[in-house]
Design a protein around this motif. Sequence first.
Motif: not given
Length: 306
Positions: A176-186
Amino acid sequence: MSIHIIRIIGVIILNIIISGLVIRWYKNKMLSQYNSFLNKADEILSGKRIDIVYDESLNSAISERLNRIVEISSMQKEVAEQERDIIKSLLSNISHQIRTPLANITLYAGLLKDELSESSSFRLADKIEKNAEKLEFFMKELLKSPYAEQEIISVNPKIIELDKIIKKCCQSVELDAMKKNIRICPESNNYKVFADPKWTEEVFANIIENAIKYSSNNTEVTIKPILYESFVCVQIIDNGIGIPEQEQGKIFQRFYRGTNVTDKQGFGIGLYLAREVLRKQQGYMKIKSKLNKGTIVEVFLSRRDF
């Protein structure tokens, strides 16, 4: 004053005394019956049957009818639980049957788009892909709905490694994040918490999914653990559309959706489910948000076994 008059007065006084005693006895009797009825009602509310002395008294008749109410209520509860289990099993079976062909449809539509140029065929493939994604979303939400009932949420908390749970959740929403080019930063951590692994994954997955869904393309979602004396607070920070201040007290209600997300897919189950899971394992959550500036969801997990 004549003796006759004195006798009459004496009789009147005696009648008044007797009447008073009768009234008092009657009041005490009625009070005793009321208390007995209330005690029986308390037993009924706790699910117990009432011991009956079979005679012709009103007390016996009331007890017999109350027991019938318990029997009818128990039968209806049993039927409702059986129906709930059947529906839950049916939904689970349907989801497993649909998941594989649905994933294949999405994959093949994507591959087909890569092979086609900007033409009517490309647009058709794109529509197939988007509708397959919608169907997948609704299937996930449908599966969540039975768990929105509190009695279905059965947690078995234990001491677990928080970092592993967060990494699993990030992997589950990576597409889901890749589709919106959103970086998840844990942010990495070595904290341990008292929680149910399966249900806690569900909590974080729901919250991170929301962060992605309500954020613009090319943004970030940050996951930041903070250590406190009794709790570990995990902040999920996004730069999305935010929540109107007047609605922030309602977002944990089941099926509630904000006025600024009517154009987004969703049933309003995720946050309600997350809060109930946390409550059952001595945790809680808070939300800080500003409209059009983003949201911070704080998940508090206990550090010790209560």
